[in-house]
Design an enzyme around this catalytic site. Structure first.
Site, PDB file in Angstrom:
ATOM      1  CB  CYS A   2      -0.899   0.203   1.285  1.00 41.00           C
ATOM      2  SG  CYS A   2      -1.936  -1.290   1.196  1.00 41.00           S
ATOM      3  NE  ARG A  27       4.407   1.549   0.367  1.00 42.13           N
ATOM      4  CZ  ARG A  27       5.413   1.451   1.112  1.00 42.13           C
ATOM      5  NH1 ARG A  27       6.671   1.782   1.115  1.00 42.13           N
ATOM      6  NH2 ARG A  27       4.921   1.199   2.374  1.00 42.13           N
ATOM      7  CD1 TRP A  75      -0.677  -5.932  -3.146  1.00 45.50           C
ATOM      8  CD2 TRP A  75      -1.148  -6.888  -0.978  1.00 45.50           C
ATOM      9  NE1 TRP A  75      -0.322  -7.319  -3.274  1.00 45.50           N
ATOM     10  CE2 TRP A  75      -0.549  -7.945  -1.929  1.00 45.50           C
ATOM     11  CE3 TRP A  75      -1.184  -7.000   0.119  1.00 45.50           C
ATOM     12  CZ2 TRP A  75      -0.241  -9.311  -1.408  1.00 45.50           C
ATOM     13  CZ3 TRP A  75      -0.852  -8.424   0.851  1.00 45.50           C
ATOM     14  CH2 TRP A  75      -0.327  -9.203   0.213  1.00 45.50           C
ATOM     15  CG  ASN A 101      -0.248   2.241   3.851  1.00 40.97           C
ATOM     16  OD1 ASN A 101      -1.170   2.381   3.092  1.00 40.97           O
ATOM     17  ND2 ASN A 101       0.853   2.941   3.470  1.00 40.97           N
ATOM     18  N   GLY A 102      -1.627  -0.797   6.743  1.00 45.40           N
ATOM     19  CA  GLY A 102      -1.324  -1.703   7.776  1.00 45.40           C
ATOM     20  C   GLY A 102      -2.440  -2.411   8.099  1.00 45.40           C
ATOM     21  CD  GLU A 481      17.477 -13.727  -4.052  1.00 42.22           C
ATOM     22  OE1 GLU A 481      16.955 -12.678  -4.563  1.00 42.22           O
ATOM     23  OE2 GLU A 481      16.717 -14.353  -3.116  1.00 42.22           O
ATOM     24  CE  LYS A 485      15.519 -11.162  -6.784  1.00 45.59           C
ATOM     25  NZ  LYS A 485      14.569 -11.769  -5.656  1.00 45.59           N
ATOM     26  CD  GLU A 488      10.608 -12.560  -5.676  1.00 46.90           C
ATOM     27  OE1 GLU A 488      10.572 -11.918  -4.575  1.00 46.90           O
ATOM     28  OE2 GLU A 488      11.980 -12.191  -6.276  1.00 46.90           O
ATOM     29  CG  HIS A 504      17.970 -38.322   0.485  1.00 49.10           C
ATOM     30  ND1 HIS A 504      18.418 -39.610   1.110  1.00 49.10           N
ATOM     31  CD2 HIS A 504      19.367 -37.713   0.246  1.00 49.10           C
ATOM     32  CE1 HIS A 504      19.521 -39.723   1.424  1.00 49.10           C
ATOM     33  NE2 HIS A 504      20.177 -38.600   0.948  1.00 49.10           N
ATOM     34  CE  LYS A 603      12.083  -3.025  -3.290  1.00 42.82           C
ATOM     35  NZ  LYS A 603      13.003  -4.125  -4.079  1.00 42.82           N
TER      36      LYS A 603
END
Length: 608
Positions: A2, A27, A75, A101-102, A481, A485, A488, A504, A603
């Site tokens: 947000c 964001r 968001w 926001n929150g 990582e 990526k 995402e 395994h 973000k």
């Protein structure tokens, strides 16, 4: 997640608000809206979808001329993305507009109370509850109403408030969510982050938790939770708007990938003097590392993956036990951490909710805390005992690249510092490692030359539905990582495994055409990794190997080999991740994905 922006001044507010919202797109959001104060009262326009939809709707509606307004990108958390659930939200009497926001954790309790008082909810959001609660408390004094309102709120929030009864003023407050005040001449702003204000001013105030601000065109007044006036510090941004623009690149992500040599120089150069790490200005003295029992690295997402590399390197250099924990799990497992322990938290924004909560838990138990962050004056930076800024510059793409690389460099310096302080590295060894760390920006520049080859490989494999990454030691940490990526950016299912774990169970998923990316940059482990590559190749996998220039793999077991510069295995993650970032980028491009704003992602994750 947000974004909030507000403007009060001499200019038309809506263009400033829209421009600010565009700067906060990174964001993550699914709806947007603005509210302005007109002579006849508040006027609100909001819509599901992108800011361009909002801009078009503002044009269609018209009559939005005003010099005071607030805006928001949402968001979804409470309620689906929709015009009704979008912010700003309005009080029952239509006199108060709020952006938030929150998450308000007790919103159901407050909703029930307000419903009994005759308030009707139009949306599914927790924010509308705040708007009605504000009206409930308002008795003609905005400051008192805001103080009374936040006393009733549990959870996290940043609030921007506009009142028809107080024209030309914006009120704001925050708890556990970032909010800054842009200080201009004849105009002032509020925003969630610096890019939203930088075209108007480089001067800003970081609002602290529970502080309240009253903003007019000519003044910024900040008060504590009891209404006592404060004298906040005005800070200055040390980068310009061009740093937050694409600079001719198609996407922010590729721009930020290509900026990594500079980002690392900015992180490393001020911290190495005479070929030795100088971290005393960051609060990292030798004494901190002398009598450690354990080091706990706590982070989320890519920052956690940097921490996994850091665990390998710190243990190797300093010979002290290091754990790397998912922040959202750390504080709930009753962690064994105390006064003889060090907690390193890593966060690009310094506002990651789970990471902040974990750091606070560690501090409560007596551990010393170090924050590795990119954003100056962020919550983590202010609350930690010591802070090591990465100085990576603004990172706009949701998927981190240069901030991750800068975090790695910071961890290398901490590892050398700890090794020297504990006597597990000699001074000459420490100097040698610092020289190698100093070489990384140039080596990353060389690794970026793989770009044409990587673009070609992405064109071959962009139709794959599943990809596996394997590696051992530091390569395994880098593989995790690389896998994130790809998920995402391209929305392809991918997993990273320690190469020795394939047999395994996971090898049952390998079939003809399955793409396996093998990271093999540690000479001591190369033959072991190679045996795992042979196993997947024998079962029909297509294999890309990422290895250093000194290695010549058998072409029969690798379909393609991506060569990166040779470097010390402990530092190799900084180089091996470069072609993998490029690979993820081009896979997303060929699949037509929204590169800088991947679906469902934000973000800065400021809620748990």
């Amino acid at each position: 997640m947000c974004g909030i922006v507000g403007y009060v001044g001499r200019e038309e507010a809506v263009p400033v608000l829209l421009q600010g919202l565009y700067k906060l797109e990174y964001r993550g959001y699914d709806s947007a809206g603005v509210a302005v104060l007109r002579p006849e009262g508040l006027k609100v326009v909001k819509t599901k979808g992108r800011i361009k939809n909002l801009e078009d709707k503002v044009q269609q509606v018209g009559g939005m001329e005003s010099t005071c307004g607030i805006g928001h990108t949402r968001w979804a958390t409470h309620g689906e993305p929709s015009d009704v659930n979008a912010h700003p939200h309005i009080s029952r009497n239509g006199r108060i507009a709020i952006v938030h926001n929150g998450i308000i954790e007790n919103y159901l309790e407050l909703r029930e109370m307000l419903t009994k008082e005759g308030y009707e909810m139009q949306s599914q959001t927790d924010t509308e509850v705040v708007a009605h609660l504000f009206e409930y408390h308002f008795k003609g004094d905005m400051m008192q109403a805001l103080m009374d309102t936040v006393k009733d709120l549990r959870g996290s929030y940043a609030l921007g408030i506009l009142s028809a009864d107080d024209p030309g003023e914006i009120y704001c407050t925050k708890r556990d969510n970032p909010l800054i005040i842009g200080v201009g001449e004849g105009e002032n702003l509020i925003a969630s982050d610096i890019p939203a204000i930088i075209q108007k001013t480089k001067h800003y105030i970081v609002l602290e938790d529970n502080q309240i601000a009253r903003i007019t065109p000519d003044s910024v007044e900040v008060f504590n939770a009891f209404g006592q006036k404060l004298e906040p510090e005005v800070q200055t941004v040390n980068w310009d708007i061009s740093s937050a623009e694409k600079g001719g690149y198609e996407h922010f992500m590729i721009k930020e990938i290509m900026e990594q040599p500079k980002a690392l120089r900015d992180t490393i150069s001020p911290r190495i003097e005479g070929d030795l790490p100088r971290l005393e200005e960051c609060g990292l003295t030798d004494e901190i590392f002398h009598n450690l029992r354990n080091i706990h690295i706590v982070a989320c997402g890519s920052a956690l993956h940097a921490g996994l590399v850091g665990r390998e390197v710190i243990e190797r250099f300093a010979r002290v036990p290091v754990s790397a924990s998912v922040a959202s799990e750390f504080r709930y497992r009753n962690p064994i951490i105390g006064k003889e322990d060090l907690c390193i938290v890593i966060s690009q924004s310094g506002e990651t909710a789970d990471t902040l909560a974990a750091m606070r838990e560690a501090k409560k138990r007596g551990a010393r805390t170090i924050a590795i962050v990119n954003v100056v004056s962020s919550s983590a930076a202010r609350e930690a005992d010591s802070v090591l800024y990465t100085w990576a510059g603004p990172e706009i793409a949701v998927a981190t690249t240069k901030a991750y690389s800068a975090q790695l460099a910071a961890l290398y310096l901490v590892a050398v510092k700890a090794g020297l302080a504990r006597g597990t590295l000699t001074e000459e060894e420490g100097k040698e490692y610092c020289r190698k760390i100093n070489e990384l920006p140039d080596l990353i520049g060389e690794a970026l030359r793989t770009r044409p080859q990587i673009q070609y490989l992405a064109s071959l494999y962009s139709n794959r539905q599943s990809v596996f990454f394997i590696g051992r030691g530091v390569d395994y940490a880098a593989a995790q990582e690389a896998s994130l990526k790809l998920k995402e950016i391209s929305y392809i299912h991918s997993e990273a495994y320690a190469a020795g774990e394939l047999k395994h169970g996971t090898i049952s998923l390998i079939e003809d055409g399955t793409l396996v990316v093998a990271m093999a940059n540690d000479k001591a482990l190369y033959e072991k990794t190679l045996s795992n590559v042979k196993s997947v190749k024998a079962r029909g996998a297509s294999v890309i190997m990422v290895t250093n220039e000194e290695v010549e793999p058998d072409p029969e077991i690798c379909d393609f080999v991506v060569k990166i510069p040779d470097c010390d295995p402990a530092l190799s993650a900084s180089l091996s991740i470069i072609p993998m970032q490029l690979f993820s980028y081009y896979m997303g491009v060929y699949r037509g994905c929204d590169i800088d704003k991947p679906r469902n992602l934000a973000k800065s994750v400021t809620v748990e």
